[in-house]
Design a protein around this motif. Structure first.
Motif, mmCIF file in Angstrom:
data_model
loop_
_atom_site.group_PDB
_atom_site.id
_atom_site.type_symbol
_atom_site.label_atom_id
_atom_site.label_comp_id
_atom_site.label_asym_id
_atom_site.label_seq_id
_atom_site.Cartn_x
_atom_site.Cartn_y
_atom_site.Cartn_z
ATOM 1 N N ALA A 82 4.781 -15.623 -9.175
ATOM 2 C CA ALA A 82 4.724 -14.609 -8.114
ATOM 3 C C ALA A 82 3.574 -13.635 -8.377
ATOM 4 N N THR A 83 3.068 -13.039 -7.285
ATOM 5 C CA THR A 83 1.974 -12.075 -7.411
ATOM 6 C C THR A 83 2.299 -10.803 -6.644
ATOM 7 N N ILE A 84 2.178 -9.672 -7.297
ATOM 8 C CA ILE A 84 2.352 -8.397 -6.604
ATOM 9 C C ILE A 84 1.088 -7.566 -6.797
ATOM 10 N N LYS A 85 0.582 -7.104 -5.675
ATOM 11 C CA LYS A 85 -0.575 -6.226 -5.730
ATOM 12 C C LYS A 85 -0.136 -4.889 -5.162
ATOM 13 N N TYR A 86 -0.264 -3.853 -5.929
ATOM 14 C CA TYR A 86 0.244 -2.546 -5.513
ATOM 15 C C TYR A 86 -0.926 -1.566 -5.498
ATOM 16 N N SER A 87 -1.261 -1.050 -4.326
ATOM 17 C CA SER A 87 -2.404 -0.129 -4.227
ATOM 18 C C SER A 87 -1.939 1.256 -3.797
ATOM 19 N N THR A 88 -2.502 2.244 -4.393
ATOM 20 C CA THR A 88 -2.131 3.623 -4.065
ATOM 21 C C THR A 88 -3.370 4.442 -3.780
ATOM 22 N N VAL A 89 -3.308 5.237 -2.730
ATOM 23 C CA VAL A 89 -4.292 6.293 -2.574
ATOM 24 C C VAL A 89 -3.505 7.585 -2.518
ATOM 25 N N GLN A 90 -3.753 8.458 -3.443
ATOM 26 C CA GLN A 90 -2.962 9.674 -3.540
ATOM 27 C C GLN A 90 -3.846 10.879 -3.269
ATOM 28 N N ASN A 91 -3.466 11.656 -2.261
ATOM 29 C CA ASN A 91 -4.263 12.832 -1.893
ATOM 30 C C ASN A 91 -3.339 14.004 -1.592
ATOM 31 N N TRP A 92 -2.475 14.287 -2.526
ATOM 32 C CA TRP A 92 -1.575 15.410 -2.335
ATOM 33 C C TRP A 92 -2.301 16.718 -2.559
ATOM 34 N N TYR A 93 -1.704 17.754 -2.043
ATOM 35 C CA TYR A 93 -2.307 19.082 -2.146
ATOM 36 C C TYR A 93 -2.547 19.442 -3.613
ATOM 37 N N ALA A 94 -3.772 19.841 -3.902
ATOM 38 C CA ALA A 94 -4.169 20.080 -5.293
ATOM 39 C C ALA A 94 -4.106 21.552 -5.660
ATOM 40 N N GLY A 95 -3.727 22.386 -4.724
ATOM 41 C CA GLY A 95 -3.735 23.822 -5.006
ATOM 42 C C GLY A 95 -5.061 24.419 -4.579
ATOM 43 N N ASP A 96 -5.143 25.728 -4.647
ATOM 44 C CA ASP A 96 -6.397 26.364 -4.251
ATOM 45 C C ASP A 96 -7.398 26.301 -5.402
ATOM 46 N N LYS A 97 -8.528 26.990 -5.244
ATOM 47 C CA LYS A 97 -9.579 26.925 -6.262
ATOM 48 C C LYS A 97 -9.082 27.348 -7.645
ATOM 49 N N ASP A 98 -8.077 28.237 -7.662
ATOM 50 C CA ASP A 98 -7.542 28.687 -8.940
ATOM 51 C C ASP A 98 -6.362 27.847 -9.400
ATOM 52 N N GLY A 99 -6.082 26.799 -8.644
ATOM 53 C CA GLY A 99 -5.023 25.887 -9.067
ATOM 54 C C GLY A 99 -3.643 26.313 -8.610
ATOM 55 N N LEU A 100 -3.567 27.350 -7.778
ATOM 56 C CA LEU A 100 -2.255 27.825 -7.343
ATOM 57 C C LEU A 100 -1.662 26.916 -6.274
ATOM 58 N N GLY A 101 -0.398 26.587 -6.463
ATOM 59 C CA GLY A 101 0.336 25.944 -5.375
ATOM 60 C C GLY A 101 0.246 24.437 -5.288
ATOM 61 N N GLY A 102 -0.481 23.800 -6.156
ATOM 62 C CA GLY A 102 -0.608 22.344 -6.034
ATOM 63 C C GLY A 102 0.636 21.605 -6.496
ATOM 64 N N LEU A 120 0.839 -1.199 0.000
ATOM 65 C CA LEU A 120 0.000 0.000 0.000
ATOM 66 C C LEU A 120 0.863 1.233 0.000
ATOM 67 N N GLU A 121 0.567 2.139 -0.904
ATOM 68 C CA GLU A 121 1.335 3.374 -0.933
ATOM 69 C C GLU A 121 0.402 4.536 -0.617
ATOM 70 N N GLY A 122 0.878 5.439 0.210
ATOM 71 C CA GLY A 122 0.128 6.663 0.484
ATOM 72 C C GLY A 122 -0.988 6.426 1.468
ATOM 73 N N CYS A 123 -1.760 7.443 1.696
ATOM 74 C CA CYS A 123 -2.894 7.321 2.582
ATOM 75 C C CYS A 123 -3.894 8.390 2.201
ATOM 76 N N THR A 124 -5.088 8.274 2.788
ATOM 77 C CA THR A 124 -6.153 9.192 2.378
ATOM 78 C C THR A 124 -5.985 10.571 2.995
#
Ligand SMILES: Nc1ncnc2c1ncn2[C@@H]1O[C@H](COP(=O)(O)OP(=O)(O)OP(=O)(O)O)[C@@H](O)[C@H]1O
Ligand SMILES: [Mg+2]
Lengths: 477, 257
Positions: free
Chosen positions: A258-278, A232-236
């Motif tokens: 062999a079996t690899i299961k790779y799960s990601t939840v990505q919730n990085w900062y998306a920026g403000d409403k105008d998209g600044l800073g994400g 598992l990568e990342g968190c909510t």
């Protein structure tokens, strides 16, 4: 004295001019910067060679322009590529944490102790994170599983690193992979020996001494014959980072059976409403089904970042190998995502499944880009692709770019695509039954994403579905 | 329980309701009949608070409160239920989880404990008997791929679960086969008590053979132009709407002279 300081005070080997006492490299990227990073980390010679080779490749490359995203040009000489990890000051209790962050944790239903860990609060004696982590590590050790930071792996398992690093994503693969290969600072390494089923899910945020792995993270997972692992990568929880550019590389290697299961939840900062800073998230993830009957399965829930550019892929080399890609990508406000997968069928009787769910709201733009490639010797390859888009509101966009290249006519390729909208009448139907709009949307979205959530570990699925609901608050007019 | 006074409403700036007056008391069953396009569904949706409809004049009191001030979902939790003329499909959301969420919202609103999936399933098994519906329906997506008649039956199942105080059934009888009509009518009769009330919009007198209305109203051109008892429905069945139209026109010319 720790190794880092020991090496830093060592005799100066490579003739670079940077002040080695400094904990922060000067802005910009030259061979000297790379020598500094490698030296600071006390890396063996082969690692420095790897980095330099990547750097020389990178100098000859240009950033990709084909993704359906727009952003101002990045000045790669204005980035600091190395600074020694500093321990963050621990907070005494949750009372000291930003109430907004706590509010988000509550909405996501993150257990109290995890909240503390995420918010860097000292954890109570009974639930001491170190002891949890220690039992975790002991259990893994018993099973013979290696799970450590990439730096430790370079130090302790150089032969594995040398054998596998860059074997799935070559240094010259693409502009950002080359950059990562040159300057990566840390990441995760895991190795599952022959015949071992990893006794627990490996989660990147439970790794001991998890440093801020920074913007150029590197992950390598190797599953020997008959082994299996779920990672598992990342968190909510929302993740902020002062670095705007993130360019990670993830390599998976699955040998016979062999079996690899790779799960990601990505919730990085998306920026403000105008998209600044994400965050700009430019990732190269690829798995190699090297052995026969091997299987690699990617599951991702992408909700954050200003720009997402990633295509977790599978190279199906081994006969009868299986590749899977299950994805939910949600964009809102000004977010842009260009994501999908590549399934490269090389071996015989290989099969792949792609299920992609794109949700766009606000003024965002969401593209699916997928390649299914069947090489001449891949007899009886099969692929099933299902690609669904959902639009919320009138100002967002969804695109699909499916590419199919078949060089063996025994291949069976199926592709289905749908686009739907959450209609005002649907929302009214919920309201009329007493269900508030927010619950209505999350219920519809959950239904839409069901096939993907099903692939996530249970607890993660619950959090992920809450996360989507939260991300869409106030987005239906 | 419900009092509508001089209600005017528009959709897309076109006036559809032009002065509705109606009083509904607990325990009563009202039938509203009237030609296509006369605004019956509009009235139903205005009562439920559909955002496309704008009330331009008049008022609606519900249990003494101004209904128009309540958001649509609050109205629902306060016991207003609309069985839609055209129930919408919601792909991916199972009937069972939809119903449970709705039911628990109402419980929560009334300060009661929410039911977990198992407890709710017991309740649902009971309710499903009322509409004699196949159990398979509760695990299917809400209305998705349901036949016309099945959708109507599903509306009544929802009503049975939510036990509204004021239920508005918009042509729930249209498109039902004879057995389904009987089953649904039985359902309504079982749910009917002296504390709740029903407004049934219908085109057919036959529904009223199964469900005894206390009042029958005729809606035309956005008004309730004639009211009576059950016999009015029989009269309409026999003579159509023209005679009421004539009456109404005469009345209006008289009024404008
Ligand atoms: N969203 C809308 N935009 C424009 N006109 C509308 C809209 N909704 C309803 N109308 C019009 O309002 C009028 C009344 O419609 P309504 O559905 O209330 O009639 P009804 O009495 O229920 O008819 P029926 O018996 O056919 O169900 C019709 O002329 C209809 O075309
Ligand atoms: Mg109607």
């Amino acid at each position: 004295m720790d190794t880092l300081t020991a090496l830093a005070t060592q005799e100066y080997k490579y003739g670079f001019t940077t002040d080695i006492e400094s904990d922060v490299a000067p802005r910009g990227l030259t061979e000297d910067t790379i020598r500094l990073i490698s030296h600071k980390k006390g890396e063996p010679e082969f690692m420095l060679e790897f980095r330099l080779k990547a750097f020389r490749q990178w100098l000859k490359m240009t950033p990709p322009t084909w993704p359906n995203v727009t952003y101002p040009e990045i000045d790669f000489q204005d980035i600091i590529y190395y600074s020694a990890p500093k321990p963050k000051a621990k907070l005494a209790s949750l009372d000291e944490v930003d109430p907004e962050l706590l509010d988000t944790f509550a909405k996501l239903g993150i257990p109290l102790n995890e909240q503390k860990m995420l918010a860097n609060v000292a954890v109570d004696a009974i639930f001491d994170s170190v002891s949890v982590a220690t039992t975790y590590k002991e259990k893994l050790h018993e099973a013979g599983v290696i799970f450590c930071s990439f730096s430790e792996a370079i130090r302790d398992y150089p032969e594995l690193i040398q054998k596998y690093m860059g074997s799935v994503v070559p240094v010259s693969d693409n502009f950002y992979a080359a950059l990562n290969s040159a300057v990566f600072t840390d990441g995760s390494f895991c190795y599952i020996p022959k015949g071992v089923t990893c006794p627990m899910e490996l989660s990147s945020y439970f790794r001991i001494n998890n440093p801020d792995t920074g913007q150029f993270e590197r992950t390598l997972i190797i599953c020997e014959e008959g082994a299996s692992v779920s990672y598992l990568e990342g968190c909510t929880a929302p993740k902020f980072d002062k670095n705007q550019l993130h360019a990670a590389v993830v390599e998976l290697v699955a040998l016979d059976n062999a079996t690899i299961k790779y799960s990601t939840v990505q919730n990085w900062y998306a920026g403000d409403k105008d998209g600044l800073g994400g965050i700009y998230n430019f990732v190269t993830k690829r798995g190699k089904c090297a052995g026969k009957n091997s299987k690699i399965s990617w599951t991702q829930v992408e909700t954050g970042s200003a720009i997402t550019w990633k295509y977790p892929s599978c190279v199906l080399l081994g006969d009868n190998s299986v590749g899977e890609f299950y994805s939910v990508a949600l964009t809102n406000n000004m977010q842009q995502a260009d994501t999908g997968t590549k399934m490269i069928h090389v071996g015989k009787n290989t099969s792949s499944t792609i299920v992609s769910k794109g949700i766009s709201a606000g003024k965002s733009n969401n593209s699916y880009r997928g390649l299914v490639k069947v090489l001449p010797n891949a007899e009886n390859a099969r692929n099933y692709t299902q690609c669904d888009s959902m639009l919320i509101g009138h100002d967002c966009g969804a695109n699909t770019f499916p590419y199919i290249e078949v060089q063996n006519n025994s291949a069976q390729i199926e592709h289905e695509a749908t686009t739907s909208k959450i209609s005002e009448e649907q929302i009214f139907y919920f309201l009329q039954r007493g269900i508030p709009q927010e619950d209505a949307i999350s219920m519809i979205i959950n239904g839409f994403c069901k096939e993907v959530f099903r692939e996530l570990p249970m607890e993660f699925a619950v959090e992920a579905s809450r996360l989507l609901g939260m991300k869409l608050e106030n987005s239906v007019g | 329980m419900l009092e509508i006074r001089n209600l005017h409403a528009t959709v897309n700036d076109v006036e559809i309701l032009r002065g509705i007056n109606l009083v509904v008391k607990p325990g009563e069953i009202h039938a509203i009949m009237g030609p296509n396009g006369s605004g019956k569904s509009t009235l139903a949706k205005v009562l439920a608070g559909h955002p496309s409809y704008v009330v331009t004049q008049g008022e609606i009191l519900y249990n003494g409160r101004n209904l128009l001030e309540l958001a649509p979902d609050e109205r629902a939790r306060e016991g207003v239920f609309l069985a839609f003329q055209y129930p919408i499909e919601i792909p991916g959301v199972s009937n069972a989880s939809f119903l449970r969420l709705a039911y628990n919202q109402k419980r929560k609103h009334q300060g009661e404990e929410e039911l977990d999936p198992l407890e709710f399933d017991d309740l649902l098994q009971e309710k499903i008997k009322i509409v004699e519906m196949d159990k398979a329906f509760i695990n299917r997506s809400v209305n998705e791929g349901f036949s016309g008649g099945e959708k109507k039956r599903n509306e009544i199942l929802q009503m049975a679960v939510l036990e509204p105080q004021l239920a508005i059934l918009d042509e729930t009888d249209s498109g039902l086969d004879i057995d389904a009509l009987r089953i649904i009518s039985n359902g309504v009769n079982q749910l009917h008590t002296d504390t709740n009330a029903f407004i049934m919009v219908t085109h057919y007198q036959r529904l009223l053979n199964y469900i005894q209305p206390d009042f029958v109203h005729v809606q035309m051109n956005g008004r309730l132009v004639k009211s009576g008892g059950k016999e009015l429905a029989l009269l309409l069945e026999e003579k159509g709407y023209d005679w009421i139209k004539d009456e109404e026109e005469n009345r209006q010319t008289a009024a404008s002279n």
